[in-house]
Enzyme design. Structure first.
Site, mmCIF file in Angstrom:
data_model
loop_
_atom_site.group_PDB
_atom_site.id
_atom_site.type_symbol
_atom_site.label_atom_id
_atom_site.label_comp_id
_atom_site.label_asym_id
_atom_site.label_seq_id
_atom_site.Cartn_x
_atom_site.Cartn_y
_atom_site.Cartn_z
ATOM 1 N N GLY A 136 0.803 -1.216 0.000
ATOM 2 C CA GLY A 136 0.000 0.000 0.000
ATOM 3 C C GLY A 136 0.827 1.253 0.000
ATOM 4 O O GLY A 136 0.419 2.265 -0.575
ATOM 5 N N ASP A 155 4.110 1.554 -1.215
ATOM 6 C CA ASP A 155 4.783 1.605 -2.516
ATOM 7 C C ASP A 155 4.018 0.693 -3.462
ATOM 8 O O ASP A 155 4.266 -0.506 -3.533
ATOM 9 C CB ASP A 155 6.236 1.157 -2.367
ATOM 10 C CG ASP A 155 7.028 1.300 -3.658
ATOM 11 O OD1 ASP A 155 6.437 1.666 -4.687
ATOM 12 O OD2 ASP A 155 8.249 1.044 -3.632
ATOM 13 N N ARG A 180 -9.782 4.363 0.479
ATOM 14 C CA ARG A 180 -10.524 3.644 -0.556
ATOM 15 C C ARG A 180 -9.806 3.866 -1.888
ATOM 16 O O ARG A 180 -10.395 4.278 -2.883
ATOM 17 C CB ARG A 180 -11.989 4.077 -0.607
ATOM 18 C CG ARG A 180 -12.237 5.581 -0.709
ATOM 19 C CD ARG A 180 -13.731 5.869 -0.907
ATOM 20 N NE ARG A 180 -14.009 7.293 -0.909
ATOM 21 C CZ ARG A 180 -14.298 8.020 0.179
ATOM 22 N NH1 ARG A 180 -14.341 7.437 1.375
ATOM 23 N NH2 ARG A 180 -14.534 9.315 0.080
ATOM 24 N N GLY A 238 -8.473 1.795 -4.044
ATOM 25 C CA GLY A 238 -8.953 0.994 -5.166
ATOM 26 C C GLY A 238 -7.867 0.412 -6.043
ATOM 27 O O GLY A 238 -8.033 0.288 -7.265
ATOM 28 N N PHE A 239 -6.743 0.015 -5.426
ATOM 29 C CA PHE A 239 -5.656 -0.638 -6.171
ATOM 30 C C PHE A 239 -5.178 0.210 -7.348
ATOM 31 O O PHE A 239 -5.033 -0.282 -8.482
ATOM 32 C CB PHE A 239 -6.080 -2.020 -6.698
ATOM 33 C CG PHE A 239 -6.307 -3.080 -5.666
ATOM 34 C CD1 PHE A 239 -5.944 -2.898 -4.352
ATOM 35 C CD2 PHE A 239 -6.910 -4.279 -6.029
ATOM 36 C CE1 PHE A 239 -6.154 -3.891 -3.399
ATOM 37 C CE2 PHE A 239 -7.122 -5.285 -5.103
ATOM 38 C CZ PHE A 239 -6.756 -5.089 -3.782
ATOM 39 N N ASN A 257 2.547 -8.038 -3.798
ATOM 40 C CA ASN A 257 1.161 -8.285 -3.432
ATOM 41 C C ASN A 257 0.295 -8.104 -4.677
ATOM 42 O O ASN A 257 0.345 -7.057 -5.325
ATOM 43 C CB ASN A 257 0.780 -7.277 -2.329
ATOM 44 C CG ASN A 257 -0.617 -7.465 -1.787
ATOM 45 O OD1 ASN A 257 -1.581 -7.379 -2.510
ATOM 46 N ND2 ASN A 257 -0.698 -7.665 -0.483
ATOM 47 N N SER A 295 -8.989 -6.780 0.511
ATOM 48 C CA SER A 295 -9.234 -5.343 0.494
ATOM 49 C C SER A 295 -10.729 -5.084 0.377
ATOM 50 O O SER A 295 -11.422 -5.735 -0.404
ATOM 51 C CB SER A 295 -8.521 -4.684 -0.688
ATOM 52 O OG SER A 295 -8.961 -3.347 -0.839
ATOM 53 N N THR A 339 -12.343 -3.117 -3.582
ATOM 54 C CA THR A 339 -12.626 -3.668 -4.907
ATOM 55 C C THR A 339 -13.885 -4.513 -4.807
ATOM 56 O O THR A 339 -13.903 -5.487 -4.048
ATOM 57 C CB THR A 339 -11.456 -4.523 -5.427
ATOM 58 O OG1 THR A 339 -10.299 -3.700 -5.584
ATOM 59 C CG2 THR A 339 -11.805 -5.178 -6.759
ATOM 60 N N LYS A 386 -3.293 -13.052 2.073
ATOM 61 C CA LYS A 386 -3.590 -11.980 3.029
ATOM 62 C C LYS A 386 -5.082 -11.949 3.293
ATOM 63 O O LYS A 386 -5.886 -11.873 2.360
ATOM 64 C CB LYS A 386 -3.117 -10.632 2.483
ATOM 65 C CG LYS A 386 -3.253 -9.485 3.486
ATOM 66 C CD LYS A 386 -2.536 -8.239 2.997
ATOM 67 C CE LYS A 386 -2.548 -7.149 4.064
ATOM 68 N NZ LYS A 386 -1.761 -5.951 3.631
ATOM 69 N N ASN A 392 -5.563 -7.363 6.809
ATOM 70 C CA ASN A 392 -5.782 -6.192 5.969
ATOM 71 C C ASN A 392 -6.552 -5.141 6.776
ATOM 72 O O ASN A 392 -6.704 -5.269 7.991
ATOM 73 C CB ASN A 392 -6.569 -6.601 4.710
ATOM 74 C CG ASN A 392 -6.209 -5.767 3.492
ATOM 75 O OD1 ASN A 392 -6.086 -4.552 3.573
ATOM 76 N ND2 ASN A 392 -6.047 -6.427 2.356
ATOM 77 N N THR A 393 -7.062 -4.116 6.104
ATOM 78 C CA THR A 393 -7.844 -3.082 6.776
ATOM 79 C C THR A 393 -9.227 -3.618 7.145
ATOM 80 O O THR A 393 -9.684 -4.637 6.626
ATOM 81 C CB THR A 393 -7.998 -1.850 5.877
ATOM 82 O OG1 THR A 393 -8.624 -2.248 4.654
ATOM 83 C CG2 THR A 393 -6.646 -1.230 5.578
ATOM 84 N N SER A 432 0.445 2.569 8.422
ATOM 85 C CA SER A 432 -0.246 3.795 8.838
ATOM 86 C C SER A 432 0.585 4.649 9.779
ATOM 87 O O SER A 432 0.582 5.884 9.672
ATOM 88 C CB SER A 432 -1.588 3.441 9.482
ATOM 89 O OG SER A 432 -2.418 2.774 8.557
#
Length: 352
Positions: free
Chosen positions: A66, A68, A115, A117-118, A145, A181, A184, A215, A244-245, A320
């Site tokens: 997330g 990089d 959010r 969104g990849f 990932n 995630s 998506t 994950k 994940n989140t 974070s």
């Protein structure tokens, strides 16, 4: 000093703009010729090295996916003292992600809502970059990932993941299947065993000898976590990343109206710590000691990282708290872990 900079300047910037500003500086460290100089100040002590996945990690502490997204700043992050960098999430097809604003700070909670969104340049573009990076002898361990492209229907997800895995696995030290995630549509449904088993089997075949991890989300019920653990063992995967989140908004200090105004997205940071630790302990009770379990979620201090290691984590990741702790966060964590280790060794010597 960083705290003052954050409160007076960075916190006033749009969070995504602030991220891009910091990212450009980190990315430039090796090219400006100062990366190795910085590394003399930040490099983890050799005593912290961890052997897992057939790899040597200079420190158990690394950067979660997330930060990089495309693999542009891996060397710079290594210069800052992170033992590994997990890039991504990368999708088979390039995509811009969701519309801005899509990243929000909850300063009172030391948390973020995203959010994104990849948003990434796609697997083919990343492959060329990571190919060059993989040939460099001096870099952190590189994880990649992968996730589902937004334009790909859920029923076609297997082929989409296979494509990313086949393109990127040759240049990754380890590969991660992201099915967790919340940003998506339909992605988290792939954590259902009927969908997850054929997906992981296909990606494992496409990944070849590259270690493969999955994950998972913190919002899974405990029994769902146990079933995924059993599946990982049955398929012979190399590890699990948890977590994940979260889509939960429980227990926040930030006023509810302010949180609601920021809208949908995954919550990360300190509020995730308790559940992330619970899931770690649950997983470790279900899998053998040699399976790599990576703990992520709500980690900020060296004490937090040590708690995860004590609870059975093989490796620990953060993201974070980077926003709140600043560029020498990894150095702070690594120095703290070394102090914990030496203190325990001294206590053990006295008890003998």
């Amino acid at each position: 000093m960083y705290g003052l900079l954050f409160s007076l300047f960075l916190s006033k910037l749009d969070p995504e703009d602030a991220h891009h500003l910091a990212f450009r500086v980190i990315r430039a460290l090796p090219t400006l010729g100062v990366g190795r100089v910085v590394e003399r100040f930040t490099a983890p002590d050799p005593a912290l090295a961890v052997e897992t996945l057939g790899l040597r990690f200079p420190s158990p502490f690394g950067v979660a996916a997330g930060f990089d997204k495309d693999g542009f700043a891996v060397r710079g992050l290594g210069n800052l003292g992170f033992g590994h960098v997990e890039v991504g999430t990368i999708t088979a097809i390039a995509q811009p992600g969701n519309e801005r604003p899509r990243l929000f700070r909850l300063v009172a909670d030391r948390a973020l809502i995203n959010r994104m969104g990849f948003n990434n340049g796609g697997a083919d573009a990343a492959a060329g970059r990571l190919s060059r990076l993989s040939r460099r002898p001096h870099r952190p361990v590189l994880g990649v990932n992968i996730g589902k492209s937004r334009v790909t229907a859920v029923e076609d997800a297997v082929a989409d993941y296979e494509r990313s895995a086949s393109v990127l696995a040759p240049f990754a030290d380890y590969l991660v299947v992201n099915v967790s995630s919340p940003n998506t549509p339909g992605l988290r449904g792939l954590q259902e065993l009927d969908a997850l088993a054929p997906l992981l089997e296909a990606v494992r075949a496409a990944a070849g000898r590259t270690p493969l991890l999955v994950k998972i989300a913190p919002d899974l019920a405990d029994e769902e976590v146990r079933r995924i653990c059993a599946l990982v063992l049955r398929l012979g995967l190399d590890g699990i990343i948890a977590t994940n989140t979260t889509i939960s908004r429980d227990g926040l200090k930030t006023p509810a109206a302010e949180v609601e105004a920021k809208g949908a997205g995954g919550l990360s940071g300190a509020p995730l710590a308790a559940r992330s630790l619970e899931v770690l302990r649950l997983i470790r009770a279900e899998v053998p000691a040699e399976l790599c379990v990576v703990s992520v979620g709500g980690v900020e201090t060296a004490a937090d990282v040590q708690d995860r290691l004590d609870a059975g984590a093989t490796l620990v990741q953060g993201y974070s708290a980077f926003i709140y702790r600043g560029p020498f966060w990894a150095r702070q964590v690594n120095r703290g872990l070394l102090r914990f280790r030496r203190s325990r060794e001294q206590a053990g010597s006295r008890s003998r």
